[in-house]
Design a protein around this motif. Structure first.
Motif, PDB file in Angstrom:
ATOM      1  N   TYR A   6      88.410  18.115   1.537  1.00  0.00           N
ATOM      2  CA  TYR A   6      88.128  17.312   3.190  1.00  0.00           C
ATOM      3  C   TYR A   6      87.025  18.345   3.408  1.00  0.00           C
ATOM      4  CZ  TYR A   6      92.874  15.932   2.538  1.00  0.00           C
ATOM      5  OH  TYR A   6      94.022  15.408   1.965  1.00  0.00           O
ATOM      6  N   ASP A   7      86.030  18.221   2.596  1.00  0.00           N
ATOM      7  CA  ASP A   7      84.700  18.960   2.898  1.00  0.00           C
ATOM      8  C   ASP A   7      84.032  18.221   4.023  1.00  0.00           C
ATOM      9  OD1 ASP A   7      85.119  21.042   0.921  1.00  0.00           O
ATOM     10  OD2 ASP A   7      84.107  19.792  -0.474  1.00  0.00           O
ATOM     11  N   GLN A   9      84.718  18.065   7.132  1.00  0.00           N
ATOM     12  CA  GLN A   9      85.732  17.770   8.511  1.00  0.00           C
ATOM     13  C   GLN A   9      85.889  18.965   9.088  1.00  0.00           C
ATOM     14  OE1 GLN A   9      88.839  14.989   8.051  1.00  0.00           O
ATOM     15  NE2 GLN A   9      88.131  14.031   6.174  1.00  0.00           N
ATOM     16  N   THR A  10      85.585  19.053  10.194  1.00  0.00           N
ATOM     17  CA  THR A  10      86.030  20.169  11.014  1.00  0.00           C
ATOM     18  C   THR A  10      87.336  19.818  11.811  1.00  0.00           C
ATOM     19  OG1 THR A  10      83.661  20.439  11.582  1.00  0.00           O
ATOM     20  CG2 THR A  10      85.122  21.491  13.149  1.00  0.00           C
ATOM     21  N   CYS A  11      88.252  19.780  11.094  1.00  0.00           N
ATOM     22  CA  CYS A  11      89.643  19.518  11.549  1.00  0.00           C
ATOM     23  C   CYS A  11      90.569  20.519  11.135  1.00  0.00           C
ATOM     24  CB  CYS A  11      89.932  18.109  10.880  1.00  0.00           C
ATOM     25  SG  CYS A  11      91.551  17.536  11.292  1.00  0.00           S
ATOM     26  N   ALA A  14      93.092  18.811   8.444  1.00  0.00           N
ATOM     27  CA  ALA A  14      92.164  18.742   6.954  1.00  0.00           C
ATOM     28  C   ALA A  14      92.413  20.112   6.320  1.00  0.00           C
ATOM     29  CB  ALA A  14      90.900  18.223   7.311  1.00  0.00           C
ATOM     30  N   GLU A 145      88.156  17.013  21.318  1.00  0.00           N
ATOM     31  CA  GLU A 145      87.575  17.934  20.655  1.00  0.00           C
ATOM     32  C   GLU A 145      87.127  19.209  21.431  1.00  0.00           C
ATOM     33  OE1 GLU A 145      84.663  16.545  18.096  1.00  0.00           O
ATOM     34  OE2 GLU A 145      85.504  14.720  17.598  1.00  0.00           O
TER      35      GLU A 145
END
Length: 146
Positions: A6-7, A9-11, A14, A145
């Motif tokens: 999940y590179d 992705q700021t999550c 993930a 966010e």
């Protein structure tokens, strides 16, 4: 093995899936929570290949979900025990179990129940507002966010 990543992705979901999202991983955590600690014990409880189990246990140890503890010197043998970090996954397991009981159950009822070790009462996962302490329905949850 083809890795899913999940590179970019700021999550937090993930990031969490990078640790526990592979097939079998949450079932290994489930079994560890039920008291399975040894490699052969996991093999007995899950229809999993030895190399896959070894890989999943290694990932969980690397991320501090399980700790590897030697229980025998000759030959060297280890147990895998849930850490405090690993035990924090219990609400995730309970949420999955509750969802499955509600939506994927058959007429025989749930195969497993969660109980409080202290009194035997039923344990469930609830959404609670940290501000007002009130119960929150799933439809009332919004994300934003930061």
């Amino acid at each position: 093995m083809l890795r899913r990543t999940y590179d970019g992705q700021t999550c937090s979901i993930a990031r969490t899936l990078e640790v526990v999202g592979e097939r079998w991983t949450l079932l290994i955590v489930r079994d560890a929570a039920r008291g399975v600690t040894r490699f052969d014990g996991f093999l007995d409880s899950l229809p999993i290949a030895r190399n896959v189990l070894s890989d999943r246990l290694g990932t969980l140890v690397r991320h501090g979900v399980l700790e590897r503890v030697r229980y025998q010197d000759r030959p060297p043998r280890h147990e895998y025990r849930l850490t405090a970090k690993g035990r924090e996954l219990m609400p995730v397991l309970l949420a999955l179990m509750e969802w499955g009981d509600r939506h994927l159950n058959d007429e025989s009822g749930p195969p497993v129940v969660a109980e409080h070790a202290g009194c035997g009462g039923a344990v469930d996962v609830r959404l609670t507002c940290r501000e007002c302490q009130g119960s929150v329905a799933p439809a009332e949850v919004v994300t934003r966010e930061v």
